[in-house]
Design a protein around this motif. Structure first.
Motif, PDB file in Angstrom:
ATOM      1  N   LEU A   1       7.857  45.146  75.288  1.00 42.78           N
ATOM      2  CA  LEU A   1       7.505  44.499  76.547  1.00 42.78           C
ATOM      3  C   LEU A   1       7.976  45.349  77.728  1.00 42.78           C
ATOM      4  O   LEU A   1       7.297  45.445  78.739  1.00 42.78           O
ATOM      5  N   LEU A   2       9.150  45.978  77.584  1.00 49.68           N
ATOM      6  CA  LEU A   2       9.629  46.834  78.669  1.00 49.68           C
ATOM      7  C   LEU A   2       8.661  47.972  78.939  1.00 49.68           C
ATOM      8  O   LEU A   2       8.500  48.434  80.066  1.00 49.68           O
ATOM      9  N   ALA A   3       7.980  48.435  77.872  1.00 48.51           N
ATOM     10  CA  ALA A   3       7.091  49.581  78.031  1.00 48.51           C
ATOM     11  C   ALA A   3       5.852  49.247  78.849  1.00 48.51           C
ATOM     12  O   ALA A   3       5.218  50.148  79.398  1.00 48.51           O
ATOM     13  N   VAL A   4       5.478  47.975  78.958  1.00 45.65           N
ATOM     14  CA  VAL A   4       4.254  47.636  79.673  1.00 45.65           C
ATOM     15  C   VAL A   4       4.549  47.145  81.089  1.00 45.65           C
ATOM     16  O   VAL A   4       3.641  46.729  81.789  1.00 45.65           O
ATOM     17  N   THR A  48       3.922  38.924  83.307  1.00 48.81           N
ATOM     18  CA  THR A  48       3.771  39.708  82.092  1.00 48.81           C
ATOM     19  C   THR A  48       4.452  38.954  80.961  1.00 48.81           C
ATOM     20  O   THR A  48       5.662  38.748  80.985  1.00 48.81           O
ATOM     21  N   ALA A  49       3.668  38.509  79.988  1.00 47.63           N
ATOM     22  CA  ALA A  49       4.225  37.767  78.868  1.00 47.63           C
ATOM     23  C   ALA A  49       3.446  38.109  77.608  1.00 47.63           C
ATOM     24  O   ALA A  49       2.235  38.358  77.655  1.00 47.63           O
ATOM     25  N   LEU A  50       4.139  38.138  76.489  1.00 47.69           N
ATOM     26  CA  LEU A  50       3.538  38.463  75.206  1.00 47.69           C
ATOM     27  C   LEU A  50       3.904  37.389  74.189  1.00 47.69           C
ATOM     28  O   LEU A  50       5.047  36.923  74.151  1.00 47.69           O
ATOM     29  N   ARG A  51       2.923  37.014  73.371  1.00 48.85           N
ATOM     30  CA  ARG A  51       3.199  36.171  72.211  1.00 48.85           C
ATOM     31  C   ARG A  51       3.488  37.093  71.031  1.00 48.85           C
ATOM     32  O   ARG A  51       2.672  37.963  70.705  1.00 48.85           O
ATOM     33  N   GLY A  58       1.254  41.973  54.609  1.00 44.94           N
ATOM     34  CA  GLY A  58       0.417  41.194  53.720  1.00 44.94           C
ATOM     35  C   GLY A  58       0.153  39.782  54.175  1.00 44.94           C
ATOM     36  O   GLY A  58      -0.563  39.032  53.524  1.00 44.94           O
ATOM     37  N   GLY A  59       0.738  39.413  55.318  1.00 44.91           N
ATOM     38  CA  GLY A  59       0.418  38.094  55.856  1.00 44.91           C
ATOM     39  C   GLY A  59       1.472  37.065  55.525  1.00 44.91           C
ATOM     40  O   GLY A  59       2.630  37.363  55.271  1.00 44.91           O
ATOM     41  N   GLY A  60       1.043  35.811  55.500  1.00 41.07           N
ATOM     42  CA  GLY A  60       1.968  34.710  55.319  1.00 41.07           C
ATOM     43  C   GLY A  60       2.459  34.186  56.651  1.00 41.07           C
ATOM     44  O   GLY A  60       2.167  34.745  57.719  1.00 41.07           O
ATOM     45  N   ALA A  61       3.209  33.111  56.616  1.00 43.36           N
ATOM     46  CA  ALA A  61       3.724  32.511  57.844  1.00 43.36           C
ATOM     47  C   ALA A  61       4.711  33.459  58.516  1.00 43.36           C
ATOM     48  O   ALA A  61       5.453  34.182  57.842  1.00 43.36           O
ATOM     49  N   PRO A  62       4.744  33.477  59.838  1.00 43.11           N
ATOM     50  CA  PRO A  62       5.691  34.364  60.520  1.00 43.11           C
ATOM     51  C   PRO A  62       7.128  33.931  60.269  1.00 43.11           C
ATOM     52  O   PRO A  62       7.438  32.743  60.196  1.00 43.11           O
ATOM     53  N   HIS A  63       8.006  34.916  60.153  1.00 43.38           N
ATOM     54  CA  HIS A  63       9.433  34.637  60.026  1.00 43.38           C
ATOM     55  C   HIS A  63      10.009  34.179  61.371  1.00 43.38           C
ATOM     56  O   HIS A  63      10.951  33.389  61.404  1.00 43.38           O
ATOM     57  N   LEU A  64       9.434  34.687  62.441  1.00 45.58           N
ATOM     58  CA  LEU A  64       9.908  34.341  63.781  1.00 45.58           C
ATOM     59  C   LEU A  64       8.732  34.443  64.738  1.00 45.58           C
ATOM     60  O   LEU A  64       7.933  35.378  64.643  1.00 45.58           O
ATOM     61  N   ALA A  65       8.628  33.495  65.653  1.00 44.52           N
ATOM     62  CA  ALA A  65       7.584  33.524  66.674  1.00 44.52           C
ATOM     63  C   ALA A  65       8.207  33.151  68.007  1.00 44.52           C
ATOM     64  O   ALA A  65       9.080  32.291  68.080  1.00 44.52           O
ATOM     65  N   ALA A  66       7.755  33.811  69.078  1.00 42.03           N
ATOM     66  CA  ALA A  66       8.303  33.533  70.402  1.00 42.03           C
ATOM     67  C   ALA A  66       7.359  34.098  71.448  1.00 42.03           C
ATOM     68  O   ALA A  66       6.485  34.927  71.155  1.00 42.03           O
ATOM     69  N   VAL A  67       7.530  33.648  72.671  1.00 40.45           N
ATOM     70  CA  VAL A  67       6.872  34.231  73.829  1.00 40.45           C
ATOM     71  C   VAL A  67       7.920  35.023  74.606  1.00 40.45           C
ATOM     72  O   VAL A  67       8.997  34.492  74.917  1.00 40.45           O
ATOM     73  N   ALA A  68       7.637  36.299  74.877  1.00 41.31           N
ATOM     74  CA  ALA A  68       8.562  37.170  75.599  1.00 41.31           C
ATOM     75  C   ALA A  68       8.019  37.401  77.003  1.00 41.31           C
ATOM     76  O   ALA A  68       6.824  37.667  77.189  1.00 41.31           O
ATOM     77  N   GLU A  69       8.906  37.314  77.990  1.00 33.43           N
ATOM     78  CA  GLU A  69       8.473  37.424  79.375  1.00 33.43           C
ATOM     79  C   GLU A  69       9.558  38.092  80.200  1.00 33.43           C
ATOM     80  O   GLU A  69      10.754  37.822  80.023  1.00 33.43           O
TER      81      GLU A  69
END
Length: 245
Positions: A1-4, A48-51, A58-69
């Motif tokens: 996120l810092l890079a953008v 500026t925010a990213l999901r 290989g997929g499967g449920a995410p281990h961690l999910a968040a919105v970064a801003e």
């Protein structure tokens, strides 16, 4: 996120943090994880925010999910820590028998009551923590200190070993961006009631010795691990706090 972003932000926020299935290691060693980020469609103009999801290949449920801003504006301040901050009575020998953190994340040097809840001081001389060959931009051990402080509070109160389930928001303030600003840091947490079927919810901050706020967490909640708490070690922890509520 810092890079953008066009310039270094004044702070970083992770919000709507959800913890999914754990990462499993069949043998010691490195494990590949994929970090998937897309622009957050709910972000307002000029934000500026990213999901972000952390997944196994290989997929499967995410281990961690968040919105970064990224955030703007000055960091929070609060009055300097009271004299209690220099006389926390309990040491790491009471923390890590019931817990199972490795040396890199054995971050609690001392802990004890505060006027509003529980406090924990950051250990000095921890092993280096890096991302590849570079130091991390954010300081994850500041967050770990606060979460372990919450875990100590719940273990002393209930005898249960808890693992993270979610956080409303984590705000890294300017002083927490980059390395070398964590010496003497202290986490202070306070519990509030959760849902009737769940553990308490915690809010807290990590403070520098000056009283400047390095990190703010709101709405941290955990779930019972179901095993791993040594009853004798948990009882010693509770007695050390004098029946901490």
């Amino acid at each position: 996120l810092l890079a953008v972003t066009a310039a270094r932000p004044d702070g970083m926020v992770l919000r709507d943090v959800r913890v999914g299935p754990p990462v499993r290691f069949s043998a010691p060693g490195a494990r590949q994880l994929d970090v998937l980020c897309i622009a957050d469609p709910a972000a307002g103009p000029g934000r500026t925010a990213l999901r972000c999801d952390v997944r196994s290949p290989g997929g499967g449920a995410p281990h961690l999910a968040a919105v970064a801003e990224v955030t703007a504006g000055p960091g929070l301040r609060r009055p300097a820590r009271g004299r209690w901050a220099d006389c926390l009575p309990c040491g790491p020998g009471l923390v890590y028998p019931p817990f199972f953190h490795g040396p890199v994340f054995q971050v609690v040097a001392a802990f004890g009551r505060t006027p509003t809840g529980l406090g924990a001081a950051l250990a000095a001389g921890l092993p280096p923590l890096s991302w590849g060959t570079e130091p991390t931009v954010l300081q994850p051990r500041l967050l770990e200190l606060l979460l372990q402080c919450c875990g100590l509070s719940e273990l002393a109160r209930t005898g249960r070993m808890m693992v993270p389930a979610g956080i409303e928001a984590v705000h890294w303030h300017p002083g927490a961006l980059g390395a070398g600003h964590a010496d003497g840091a202290m986490a202070v947490v306070q519990a509030r009631p959760g849902r009737p079927d769940s553990a308490r919810v915690f809010d807290g901050q990590v403070l520098a010795p000056s009283g400047a706020v390095l990190l703010t967490v709101t709405g941290y909640h955990a779930i019972d691990l179901g095993h791993g708490a040594d009853p004798a070690a948990a009882a010693r922890l509770t007695r050390s706090l004098g029946g901490y509520p």
